[in-house]
Write a protein that holds these residues in place. Structure first.
Motif, PDB file in Angstrom:
ATOM      1  N   GLU A 206       0.837  -1.198   0.000  1.00  0.00           N
ATOM      2  CA  GLU A 206       0.000   0.000   0.000  1.00  0.00           C
ATOM      3  C   GLU A 206       0.872   1.249   0.000  1.00  0.00           C
ATOM      4  N   SER A 207       1.954   1.209   0.774  1.00  0.00           N
ATOM      5  CA  SER A 207       2.863   2.358   0.784  1.00  0.00           C
ATOM      6  C   SER A 207       3.512   2.557  -0.581  1.00  0.00           C
ATOM      7  N   TYR A 208       3.913   1.468  -1.204  1.00  0.00           N
ATOM      8  CA  TYR A 208       4.557   1.530  -2.517  1.00  0.00           C
ATOM      9  C   TYR A 208       3.646   2.165  -3.566  1.00  0.00           C
ATOM     10  N   SER A 209       2.340   1.936  -3.441  1.00  0.00           N
ATOM     11  CA  SER A 209       1.399   2.458  -4.438  1.00  0.00           C
ATOM     12  C   SER A 209       0.835   3.821  -4.061  1.00  0.00           C
ATOM     13  N   ASP A 210       1.181   4.341  -2.888  1.00  0.00           N
ATOM     14  CA  ASP A 210       0.595   5.597  -2.395  1.00  0.00           C
ATOM     15  C   ASP A 210       1.522   6.768  -2.736  1.00  0.00           C
ATOM     16  N   PRO A 211       1.137   7.628  -3.665  1.00  0.00           N
ATOM     17  CA  PRO A 211       2.018   8.755  -4.043  1.00  0.00           C
ATOM     18  C   PRO A 211       2.221   9.749  -2.906  1.00  0.00           C
ATOM     19  N   ASP A 212       1.255   9.847  -1.982  1.00  0.00           N
ATOM     20  CA  ASP A 212       1.425  10.777  -0.869  1.00  0.00           C
ATOM     21  C   ASP A 212       2.520  10.308   0.087  1.00  0.00           C
ATOM     22  N   GLN A 213       2.732   8.988   0.184  1.00  0.00           N
ATOM     23  CA  GLN A 213       3.752   8.460   1.088  1.00  0.00           C
ATOM     24  C   GLN A 213       5.134   8.405   0.443  1.00  0.00           C
ATOM     25  N   VAL A 214       5.211   7.957  -0.817  1.00  0.00           N
ATOM     26  CA  VAL A 214       6.534   7.718  -1.420  1.00  0.00           C
ATOM     27  C   VAL A 214       6.741   8.477  -2.724  1.00  0.00           C
ATOM     28  N   GLY A 215       5.765   9.269  -3.159  1.00  0.00           N
ATOM     29  CA  GLY A 215       5.891   9.968  -4.437  1.00  0.00           C
ATOM     30  C   GLY A 215       7.086  10.895  -4.497  1.00  0.00           C
ATOM     31  N   MET A 216       7.271  11.718  -3.465  1.00  0.00           N
ATOM     32  CA  MET A 216       8.391  12.655  -3.438  1.00  0.00           C
ATOM     33  C   MET A 216       9.721  11.905  -3.424  1.00  0.00           C
ATOM     34  N   GLU A 217       9.792  10.855  -2.606  1.00  0.00           N
ATOM     35  CA  GLU A 217      11.034  10.103  -2.465  1.00  0.00           C
ATOM     36  C   GLU A 217      11.380   9.316  -3.724  1.00  0.00           C
ATOM     37  N   ASN A 218      10.383   8.685  -4.322  1.00  0.00           N
ATOM     38  CA  ASN A 218      10.654   7.783  -5.447  1.00  0.00           C
ATOM     39  C   ASN A 218      10.867   8.507  -6.768  1.00  0.00           C
ATOM     40  N   THR A 219      10.489   9.788  -6.862  1.00  0.00           N
ATOM     41  CA  THR A 219      10.749  10.551  -8.086  1.00  0.00           C
ATOM     42  C   THR A 219      11.844  11.593  -7.886  1.00  0.00           C
ATOM     43  N   GLY A 220      12.444  11.633  -6.706  1.00  0.00           N
ATOM     44  CA  GLY A 220      13.420  12.670  -6.384  1.00  0.00           C
ATOM     45  C   GLY A 220      14.661  12.631  -7.249  1.00  0.00           C
ATOM     46  N   GLN A 221      14.989  11.460  -7.817  1.00  0.00           N
ATOM     47  CA  GLN A 221      16.199  11.342  -8.631  1.00  0.00           C
ATOM     48  C   GLN A 221      15.905  11.284 -10.126  1.00  0.00           C
ATOM     49  N   TRP A 222      14.673  11.524 -10.516  1.00  0.00           N
ATOM     50  CA  TRP A 222      14.349  11.542 -11.938  1.00  0.00           C
ATOM     51  C   TRP A 222      14.977  12.771 -12.574  1.00  0.00           C
ATOM     52  N   ASP A 223      15.600  12.574 -13.721  1.00  0.00           N
ATOM     53  CA  ASP A 223      16.288  13.689 -14.370  1.00  0.00           C
ATOM     54  C   ASP A 223      16.526  13.346 -15.831  1.00  0.00           C
ATOM     55  N   ASN A 224      16.679  14.374 -16.664  1.00  0.00           N
ATOM     56  CA  ASN A 224      16.966  14.159 -18.082  1.00  0.00           C
ATOM     57  C   ASN A 224      18.301  13.439 -18.250  1.00  0.00           C
ATOM     58  N   ASP A 225      18.292  12.372 -19.016  1.00  0.00           N
ATOM     59  CA  ASP A 225      19.512  11.609 -19.260  1.00  0.00           C
ATOM     60  C   ASP A 225      19.397  11.020 -20.671  1.00  0.00           C
ATOM     61  N   ASP A 226      19.912  11.750 -21.657  1.00  0.00           N
ATOM     62  CA  ASP A 226      19.812  11.318 -23.050  1.00  0.00           C
ATOM     63  C   ASP A 226      20.550  10.008 -23.294  1.00  0.00           C
ATOM     64  N   LEU A 227      21.704   9.838 -22.647  1.00  0.00           N
ATOM     65  CA  LEU A 227      22.491   8.624 -22.851  1.00  0.00           C
ATOM     66  C   LEU A 227      21.731   7.394 -22.371  1.00  0.00           C
ATOM     67  N   LYS A 228      21.134   7.485 -21.192  1.00  0.00           N
ATOM     68  CA  LYS A 228      20.386   6.345 -20.665  1.00  0.00           C
ATOM     69  C   LYS A 228      19.147   6.075 -21.507  1.00  0.00           C
ATOM     70  N   ARG A 229      18.482   7.124 -21.979  1.00  0.00           N
ATOM     71  CA  ARG A 229      17.307   6.927 -22.831  1.00  0.00           C
ATOM     72  C   ARG A 229      17.700   6.237 -24.134  1.00  0.00           C
ATOM     73  N   ASP A 230      18.846   6.612 -24.709  1.00  0.00           N
ATOM     74  CA  ASP A 230      19.305   5.955 -25.925  1.00  0.00           C
ATOM     75  C   ASP A 230      19.588   4.478 -25.675  1.00  0.00           C
ATOM     76  N   GLU A 231      20.160   4.159 -24.521  1.00  0.00           N
ATOM     77  CA  GLU A 231      20.454   2.776 -24.171  1.00  0.00           C
ATOM     78  C   GLU A 231      19.160   1.971 -24.029  1.00  0.00           C
ATOM     79  N   ILE A 232      18.165   2.584 -23.402  1.00  0.00           N
ATOM     80  CA  ILE A 232      16.870   1.911 -23.232  1.00  0.00           C
ATOM     81  C   ILE A 232      16.188   1.726 -24.592  1.00  0.00           C
ATOM     82  N   ASN A 233      16.221   2.767 -25.424  1.00  0.00           N
ATOM     83  CA  ASN A 233      15.596   2.664 -26.748  1.00  0.00           C
ATOM     84  C   ASN A 233      16.252   1.594 -27.605  1.00  0.00           C
ATOM     85  N   ALA A 234      17.561   1.415 -27.438  1.00  0.00           N
ATOM     86  CA  ALA A 234      18.253   0.369 -28.192  1.00  0.00           C
ATOM     87  C   ALA A 234      17.737  -1.006 -27.800  1.00  0.00           C
ATOM     88  N   ALA A 235      17.449  -1.195 -26.507  1.00  0.00           N
ATOM     89  CA  ALA A 235      16.901  -2.479 -26.048  1.00  0.00           C
ATOM     90  C   ALA A 235      15.500  -2.702 -26.599  1.00  0.00           C
TER      91      ALA A 235
END
Length: 443
Positions: A206-235
């Motif tokens: 329930e905590s894992y699915s609750d954005p009010d509990q973990v939303g800030m923490e679980n998206t805190g490291q999201w950032d633009n990364d063209d290199l990683k996106r290219d690697e994912i797109n290649a897969a």
């Protein structure tokens, strides 16, 4: 839960699940192995960002094998959709919820994460995209805040009386030792260790699915990364070429393949469309010499005579912000070669006569706000065949209309967002080219 799995460490449990994907889920396996897996007791559940998958060992140990497999698969699909590497939004909780909705539409897991139709109350919201869900959630959140403010203004002043009543209720006679409940192991049912483990797993999921509990923490490291996106797109591209999808379903394939295509530059499409519909009229003049014979012959002057029609969807599903954006697009046609633009409004029908604009305008008064029907617009250009081009600005929630008999007038469908573009583009191809406004243009 098997004995070996129960006795394994958190990292060993993750390894057992991921190694099982090697043959059955090659795409999920590829997404997972692109990242460093790091134990992090300081977070509540599990998160992705900066090329790392961080997990709380207590959270992992609390899950059964099938639950852990679902959670790890959910995070792998989040990676493949690129949410941690290029989908930043200002509100972390809404961003996490929008990401969860998008992934759940792809996988339809048994995790306690709702489907889009359960959140929005309408099946039209099935199988949509991260940005679409985020915008809808943000708009609804703004509406809810306004409603709460209005409700608060209408509430009577009852705080003091409620406090007094509560104070009176709290002043009760103390219980005597005889009145206190006695511990009696023979009469109280103690939950089993297995029941406790199941309850702990439900709580952590329930905590894992609750954005009010973990939303800030679980998206805190999201950032633009063209290199990683290219690697994912290649897969993803390799999976498409070798049919290495595993059990990934049709809706998920469609979204993953969509990430391989570059965003359309709507401004470039507008320029190309404008150039394709430009028409000129040649007239002779003594004020300009002939290139071949000089002033002995009259020269030529070419005047632009392009006639353009801009049809704006003013149905109830188009917000005021959408309409302002659509009208601002008209200004692009006054920069070169188009001296005037006729504008019409439509929902189920054409609303009023065309308004001719000879310069850009920022404000309009519109009527309508009903449903959407493209057929009257097609009938309009059949009756008025002198237009060189037609631009239809819409959210796309309407049936594909019959093809007009007028083949002279070129048609461009301009959708307000990518989700509606992808929903309608294929059906509208016989009628003209389609494009959508990018998110950056809407901010």
């Amino acid at each position: 839960m098997s004995t070996s799995f129960a006795k394994s460490t958190a990292r060993e449990r993750i390894t057992q699940v991921v190694e099982g994907w090697f043959l059955t889920e090659p795409l999920l396996f590829a997404a997972w192995t692109m990242h460093d897996v790091v134990e992090h007791a300081g977070i509540a559940t599990i998160r992705v960002g900066h090329g790392r998958i961080e997990f709380n060992p207590d959270f992992v140990r609390s899950l059964r094998r099938d639950q852990l497999r679902s959670v790890l698969g959910f995070e792998a699909m989040r990676i493949l959709l690129g949410h941690p590497y290029g989908r930043q939004q200002p509100k972390a909780e809404l961003s996490y919820l929008a990401s969860n909705l998008s992934v759940q539409e792809c996988l339809r897991t048994k995790l306690p994460i709702p489907r889009a139709r359960e959140v929005f109350g309408d099946e039209r919201y099935d199988d949509q995209y991260f940005e679409f869900y985020y915008r809808e959630l943000a708009e609804r959140g703004s509406d809810d805040e306004s409603a709460e403010e209005e409700s608060a203004d209408d509430q009577p002043e009852q705080a003091s009386s409620d406090a007094a009543d509560k104070s009176g209720d709290d002043q009760q006679e103390p219980q005597s030792p005889e009145d206190e409940p006695q511990d009696d192991d023979s009469q109280v049912d103690q939950p089993s260790a297995e029941a406790n483990a199941q309850q702990d797993a439900a709580n952590t999921l329930e905590s894992y699915s609750d954005p009010d509990q973990v939303g800030m923490e679980n998206t805190g490291q999201w950032d633009n990364d063209d290199l990683k996106r290219d690697e994912i797109n290649a897969a993803v591209r390799e999976a498409a070429e070798t049919d290495g999808w595993g059990t990934v379903g049709g809706a998920a394939k469609e979204q993953l393949l969509a990430t391989l295509h570059p965003k359309l530059d709507y401004r470039g499409v507008l320029r190309n469309f404008r150039q394709s519909v430009l028409s000129v009229r040649r007239r002779l003049t003594r004020m300009k010499p002939s290139r071949r014979y000089g002033f002995a012959q009259m020269g030529s002057r070419y005047d632009f005579t392009t006639k353009l029609l801009f049809a704006v969807d003013v149905s109830g599903s188009m917000g005021h912000r959408d309409l302002r954006l659509g009208f601002s697009v008209i200004s692009h046609f006054f920069r070169y070669g188009v001296e005037s633009v006729d504008v019409i409004w439509f929902d189920e029908d054409i609303r009023g006569e065309p308004v001719t604009l000879r310069r850009a305008r920022s404000t309009f008064e519109v009527t309508g706000r009903g449903g959407t029907n493209f057929a009257p617009v097609m009938e309009f250009i059949d009756q008025h065949r002198d237009y060189d081009g037609l631009v239809v600005f819409t959210d796309g929630y309407a049936p594909v209309p019959p093809k007009p008999k007028n083949t002279r007038t070129r048609i461009l469908w301009l959708f307000k967002d990518e989700a509606t573009y992808r929903q309608m583009n294929q059906g509208l191809r016989p009628l003209g080219r389609s494009v959508f406004l990018q998110e950056s243009a809407r901010q």
